[in-house]
Design a protein around this motif. Structure first.
Motif, mmCIF file in Angstrom:
data_model
loop_
_atom_site.group_PDB
_atom_site.id
_atom_site.type_symbol
_atom_site.label_atom_id
_atom_site.label_comp_id
_atom_site.label_asym_id
_atom_site.label_seq_id
_atom_site.Cartn_x
_atom_site.Cartn_y
_atom_site.Cartn_z
ATOM 1 N N PRO A 485 0.811 -1.224 0.000
ATOM 2 C CA PRO A 485 0.000 0.000 0.000
ATOM 3 C C PRO A 485 0.849 1.281 0.000
ATOM 4 O O PRO A 485 0.470 2.284 -0.598
ATOM 5 N N GLN A 486 1.970 1.269 0.686
ATOM 6 C CA GLN A 486 2.744 2.503 0.836
ATOM 7 C C GLN A 486 3.346 2.974 -0.485
ATOM 8 O O GLN A 486 3.604 4.154 -0.662
ATOM 9 N N THR A 487 3.635 2.064 -1.382
ATOM 10 C CA THR A 487 4.335 2.474 -2.603
ATOM 11 C C THR A 487 3.503 2.224 -3.848
ATOM 12 O O THR A 487 4.007 2.267 -4.941
ATOM 13 N N ARG A 488 2.202 1.988 -3.661
ATOM 14 C CA ARG A 488 1.423 1.619 -4.832
ATOM 15 C C ARG A 488 1.362 2.748 -5.849
ATOM 16 O O ARG A 488 1.173 3.910 -5.516
ATOM 17 N N VAL A 489 1.505 2.332 -7.090
ATOM 18 C CA VAL A 489 1.449 3.288 -8.178
ATOM 19 C C VAL A 489 0.001 3.508 -8.568
ATOM 20 O O VAL A 489 -0.397 4.556 -9.021
ATOM 21 N N HIS A 490 -0.802 2.463 -8.358
ATOM 22 C CA HIS A 490 -2.164 2.486 -8.875
ATOM 23 C C HIS A 490 -3.146 2.213 -7.755
ATOM 24 O O HIS A 490 -2.895 1.392 -6.890
ATOM 25 N N GLY A 491 -4.242 2.939 -7.808
ATOM 26 C CA GLY A 491 -5.263 2.757 -6.781
ATOM 27 C C GLY A 491 -6.012 1.464 -7.003
ATOM 28 O O GLY A 491 -5.615 0.594 -7.755
ATOM 29 N N GLY A 492 -7.125 1.355 -6.303
ATOM 30 C CA GLY A 492 -7.954 0.160 -6.463
ATOM 31 C C GLY A 492 -7.730 -0.802 -5.326
ATOM 32 O O GLY A 492 -6.838 -0.642 -4.506
ATOM 33 N N LEU A 493 -8.589 -1.794 -5.299
ATOM 34 C CA LEU A 493 -8.612 -2.709 -4.161
ATOM 35 C C LEU A 493 -7.926 -4.033 -4.445
ATOM 36 O O LEU A 493 -7.732 -4.837 -3.556
ATOM 37 N N GLY A 494 -7.582 -4.280 -5.694
ATOM 38 C CA GLY A 494 -6.998 -5.579 -6.002
ATOM 39 C C GLY A 494 -8.046 -6.666 -6.020
ATOM 40 O O GLY A 494 -7.747 -7.815 -5.764
ATOM 41 N N LEU A 495 -9.294 -6.298 -6.288
ATOM 42 C CA LEU A 495 -10.364 -7.295 -6.325
ATOM 43 C C LEU A 495 -10.787 -7.639 -7.740
ATOM 44 O O LEU A 495 -11.325 -8.703 -8.003
ATOM 45 N N GLY A 496 -10.543 -6.711 -8.663
ATOM 46 C CA GLY A 496 -11.082 -6.830 -10.015
ATOM 47 C C GLY A 496 -10.797 -8.170 -10.667
ATOM 48 O O GLY A 496 -11.712 -8.846 -11.143
ATOM 49 N N LEU A 497 -9.523 -8.601 -10.661
ATOM 50 C CA LEU A 497 -9.175 -9.830 -11.368
ATOM 51 C C LEU A 497 -9.753 -11.065 -10.679
ATOM 52 O O LEU A 497 -10.117 -12.026 -11.329
ATOM 53 N N SER A 498 -9.849 -11.020 -9.346
ATOM 54 C CA SER A 498 -10.434 -12.178 -8.664
ATOM 55 C C SER A 498 -11.914 -12.269 -9.005
ATOM 56 O O SER A 498 -12.463 -13.363 -9.143
ATOM 57 N N ILE A 499 -12.565 -11.128 -9.170
ATOM 58 C CA ILE A 499 -13.979 -11.134 -9.576
ATOM 59 C C ILE A 499 -14.102 -11.672 -11.002
ATOM 60 O O ILE A 499 -14.957 -12.499 -11.295
ATOM 61 N N VAL A 500 -13.196 -11.227 -11.866
ATOM 62 C CA VAL A 500 -13.222 -11.711 -13.247
ATOM 63 C C VAL A 500 -13.081 -13.234 -13.265
ATOM 64 O O VAL A 500 -13.832 -13.941 -13.933
ATOM 65 N N ARG A 501 -12.135 -13.723 -12.503
ATOM 66 C CA ARG A 501 -11.931 -15.170 -12.514
ATOM 67 C C ARG A 501 -13.182 -15.899 -12.019
ATOM 68 O O ARG A 501 -13.622 -16.877 -12.596
ATOM 69 N N TYR A 502 -13.770 -15.383 -10.932
ATOM 70 C CA TYR A 502 -14.960 -16.045 -10.414
ATOM 71 C C TYR A 502 -16.072 -16.018 -11.465
ATOM 72 O O TYR A 502 -16.714 -17.024 -11.736
ATOM 73 N N LEU A 503 -16.294 -14.863 -12.059
ATOM 74 C CA LEU A 503 -17.404 -14.716 -13.009
ATOM 75 C C LEU A 503 -17.235 -15.626 -14.221
ATOM 76 O O LEU A 503 -18.190 -16.248 -14.675
ATOM 77 N N ILE A 504 -15.994 -15.703 -14.737
ATOM 78 C CA ILE A 504 -15.805 -16.516 -15.950
ATOM 79 C C ILE A 504 -15.928 -18.002 -15.603
ATOM 80 O O ILE A 504 -16.512 -18.781 -16.349
ATOM 81 N N GLU A 505 -15.424 -18.381 -14.433
ATOM 82 C CA GLU A 505 -15.511 -19.789 -14.045
ATOM 83 C C GLU A 505 -16.963 -20.184 -13.755
ATOM 84 O O GLU A 505 -17.373 -21.303 -14.047
ATOM 85 N N ALA A 506 -17.722 -19.235 -13.201
ATOM 86 C CA ALA A 506 -19.128 -19.528 -12.930
ATOM 87 C C ALA A 506 -19.892 -19.732 -14.235
ATOM 88 O O ALA A 506 -20.959 -20.335 -14.243
#
Lengths: 683, 123
Positions: A485-506
């Motif tokens: 978190p201290q040096t992150r270049v990009h915001g966001g929660l880091g959830l997007g790709l895990s959601i993508v994986r869940y959605l495509i697998e579902a």
């Protein structure tokens, strides 16, 4: 013709012509080697002596003839006057046969079978005897040794203590009993011999006919073996190894059975102890394994906890950041001149920040639904090209801001596929937005799609910062970002790709990530299997979900009467403004009670109500409205920030709308509900 | 009066801070990350630094260390969305105040005024 030429010369053997057997009988007798044949006077004096007598007795004819035959008897026989008594018997009865020890010339004994036959003259008077003696020493020795070995065996069997060895007759009655049988089973021989061997079995075994069955098996197969409980005389049990063997005589007739029984209770106990020890050891190993697993899962839980802590920190940070602009501008804008050139920029900044924050909340809710298994998919036939373009359009402004070139490469007619259209667009948008986020200014992002007979591949390729090989395997895990978190270049929660994986697998598909490494770009590929749903394709609105284009709102709700029920004054104000702008006639109520009063005053076309309200909630309000006899034409729409309980919401309301409210889509949604003819509420 | 250095990576917030400084009668310069901030600090002086903590490339902590080492007379106001775990770790005499996002623009204005000893603007 027997050639006797090489034999011992016979007395009176002067003739070489054909033998007259009647005349030559004494010659034959003299030649017999296997029998000692000699003549005796009435008193037992030896008168003739053949070669067999030479061989068996050791005397020559010269030595023997003239002596009494009693010289062949031992002292005991002589004392018993056996020679004389034998002659007397032979005289009286014509012959006497005997077996017994006799003495040779050298004093050694041999076992003799003797026949003494009385010789009578024409008048019937006894004139002497002929004695034929056969040496049966060897046969006797064999018999003796057999007898001895049988005796030894019998003694052995009798003496064996560790094995019950006994015989049964063909009917199963005990015929013999050894010491082992007595020791093991407790019966003395006289108590058990003649009794049925079922005595050794439990009552249940007897009732089941087990003893007889065992004999039948032994008879049929020669042998029966088992381990099982048997009963002692005192009623106690022992664990027995039993072998029953059928005994047949040489003609194949069943003579009975041998039964050999061992008491292996101790061994069984030892086996059980050993088995128990092994089980205990296995149990111990299992416990250790479980402990190890528990420890591992504890560490995993700790790690997950740490990741969650970090996630919460990040969530807080990411939610506060857009709040800063929204709240700050809300306070600052009123202090500025309306003509200040920063005003439109400020409004755009508020919209961007609100959009970002809503997106964050959506992601968190998606993850919450995924984790709790409540995410529902609405699978239908989707126009793929349309979905891809919609996703692309959503990202276009942020790509333009970074001067990133968006390229699409759709191979031929992509057609349609069975999928959840909203979720498919969300996935594609997520991948493109990620690519834009991680690609430096002036970069390039390419969206391509290709379909084959069995699948649809959608790829998003960028020439951005790439993914470190160490991080690549974890890229689809929730709460994971390559930076701390201290040096992150990009915001966001880091959830997007895990959601993508869940959605495509579902939806039965997969998502993969490839990168040559840091600085070498990345390619994400969605793969969806092709299976037609048979439904017509649906079309999706394009553009941001939260900041719609103001044009086109028009006066869609012209003349529509609406009551808005919400305990939050800000929401009431926003809804009043938005719906009024669209031409509706809107009244506001701060509670369910106020709303019912409004209904009494005049029935509206639509009641738009919050769900969570003090005193009477939205569900109860909907029920009360339904109960009114005059309310059949009133549509009740829920307006809720709750993401759970959708099923209930659907049942009780004509429609439901989610907060936060986009005024323009609110107008569209209400217009859609009003345009549906009908009087009965759904559900 | 020297300018305010705004070190902030979130664009809407940059815009807000610039507008707020302008309303308060202060000039400002924006750095989108710590590296840009240090470059600017090397070339000129500032009345105050309004500093975000979590930023790309070079984070706020490094800026604090640079100021403490090279420009200790310039006061720093940390303005962050990070939680107490992060802000509690800040231990530098150049940091005069810590403001948590989202902040009240008047509170921030008052803090800037007290740190720079400039009178508060009306409003």
């Amino acid at each position: 013709v027997a050639d006797t030429g090489d034999r011992k010369p016979l007395r009176s053997s002067g003739r070489t012509a054909a033998i007259d057997f009647a005349d030559e009988l004494p010659l034959f007798i003299a030649a017999v080697q296997d029998y000692a044949i000699f003549g005796l006077t009435e008193s037992g004096e030896i008168r003739s002596w053949n070669s067999g007598a030479d061989r068996i007795m050791g005397y020559t004819a010269a030595e023997a003839v003239g002596r009494n035959f009693s010289m062949f008897y031992g002292p005991a026989d002589l004392e018993a006057r056996k020679p004389q008594r034998e002659l007397e018997t032979a005289r009286a009865e014509g012959r006497i046969q005997d077996e017994g020890w006799r003495l040779r010339k050298d004093g050694s004994r041999f076992w003799a079978n003797t026949v003494i036959t009385a010789l009578r003259d024409g008048d019937g008077f006894v004139r002497g005897f002929v004695k034929v003696t056969q040496d049966l020493t060897k046969r006797r020795e064999a018999e003796e040794s057999l007898k001895q070995s049988e005796e030894i065996f019998r003694l052995l069997v009798a003496a064996v203590k560790d094995y019950a060895i006994f015989m049964l007759n063909p009917e199963g009655l005990v015929a013999t009993w050894n010491a082992g049988a007595q020791a093991i089973k407790g019966y003395a021989p006289e108590e058990i011999i003649g009794r049925y061997f079922g005595t050794f079995y439990s009552e249940a075994d007897n009732r089941a006919g087990k003893p007889d069955l065992e004999l039948r098996i032994a008879r049929a197969e020669g042998r029966f073996e088992e381990e099982g409980w048997r009963i002692r005389k005192d009623g106690t049990r022992f664990w027995a190894n039993v072998v029953i063997t059928a005994v047949h005589d040489e003609k194949g007739v069943l003579r009975g059975f041998t039964k050999v029984t061992r008491d292996i209770t101790e061994r069984k106990r030892a086996d059980e102890v050993q088995r128990a020890l092994i089980e205990q050891r296995e149990a111990l190993l299992k416990v250790e394994e479980e402990h190890r697993l528990a420890e591992a899962s504890y560490h995993a839980a700790q790690e997950a906890n740490r990741a969650k802590d970090e996630f919460l920190m990040t969530l807080s940070h990411e939610l506060r950041t857009p709040m800063t602009a929204i709240m700050g501008w809300a306070r600052l804008l009123p202090t500025l001149s309306p003509t200040d050139p920063v005003v439109p920029q400020a409004l755009a900044a508020i919209a961007r920040s609100a959009d970002l924050q809503a997106q964050l909340i959506d992601d968190v809710l998606d993850v919450s639904r995924i984790v709790s298994g409540k995410l529902r998919l609405n699978i239908q036939e989707v126009d793929v090209g349309q979905v891809l373009n919609a996703a692309l359009e959503t990202v276009r402004p942020s790509a333009a801001a970074k001067d990133i070139t968006l390229v699409t490469s759709l191979a031929g007619n992509i057609g349609s596929i069975a999928a959840d259209p909203t979720r498919l667009q969300q996935m594609v948008w997520n991948l493109i937005a990620n690519a834009v986020k991680f690609t430096p200014v002036g970069g390039r992002v390419e969206l391509s799609a290709r379909r084959s007979a069995s699948r649809l591949d959608i790829s998003v390729k960028d020439d951005g910062q790439g993914i470190d090989a160490d991080f690549l395997p974890h890229i689809f895990e929730p709460f994971r970002q390559a930076e701390t978190p201290q040096t992150r270049v990009h915001g966001g929660l880091g959830l997007g790709l895990s959601i993508v994986r869940y959605l495509i697998e579902a939806q039965g598909g997969t998502v993969t990530a490839e990168s040559e490494g840091k600085g070498k770009g990345a390619t994400f590929t969605l793969m969806l299997p092709r299976a037609s749903s048979g439904k017509a394709p649906v079309h999706l609105p394009t553009g941001s979900r939260y900041v719609s284009e103001p044009e086109g709102v028009g006066r869609k709700l012209e003349g529509v009467k609406i009551v808005i029920v919400d305990d939050d004054v800000e929401t009431r104000t926003l809804v009043l403004a938005a719906l009024g702008h669209a031409g509706a006639s809107v009244r506001a109520a701060a509670s369910a009670a106020e709303a019912l009063l409004e209904l009494d005053r005049e029935l509206p076309d639509v009641v738009l109500t919050d769900i969570a309200m003090p005193v009477v909630d939205g569900y109860e309000l909907a029920r009360k409205i339904r109960e009114r006899s005059d309310s059949s034409g009133v549509k009740v729409i829920a307006l809720t920030a709750f993401s759970t309980g959708e099923g209930t919401v659907r049942q009780r309301f004509d429609a439901y709308l989610n907060k936060p409210i986009d005024p323009f889509s609110l107008v569209d949604s209400i217009a859609a509900v009003v345009s549906v003819p009908g009087d009965a509420p759904a559900g | 009066m020297k300018s305010v250095l705004i070190v902030e990576d979130d664009e809407p917030t940059q815009l807000l801070l610039v507008a707020l400084m302008r309303r308060n009668g202060l000039d400002s310069v924006v750095a989108a990350n710590g590296a840009e901030a240090i470059n600017l600090l090397m070339s000129r002086d500032f009345a105050v630094v309004i500093l975000d903590l979590m930023m790309p490339t070079v984070d706020g902590q490094e800026v604090i260390e640079y100021v403490a080492r090279e420009k200790e007379t310039i006061p720093v106001i940390v303005c962050t969305a990070a939680g107490p775990r992060t802000t509690d770790a800040i231990d530098s005499k150049v940091v005069k105040a810590i403001v948590r996002k989202p902040f009240d623009i008047d509170d921030l204005s008052a803090i800037i005024a007290s740190v720079t000893k400039e009178p508060l603007p009306r409003g």
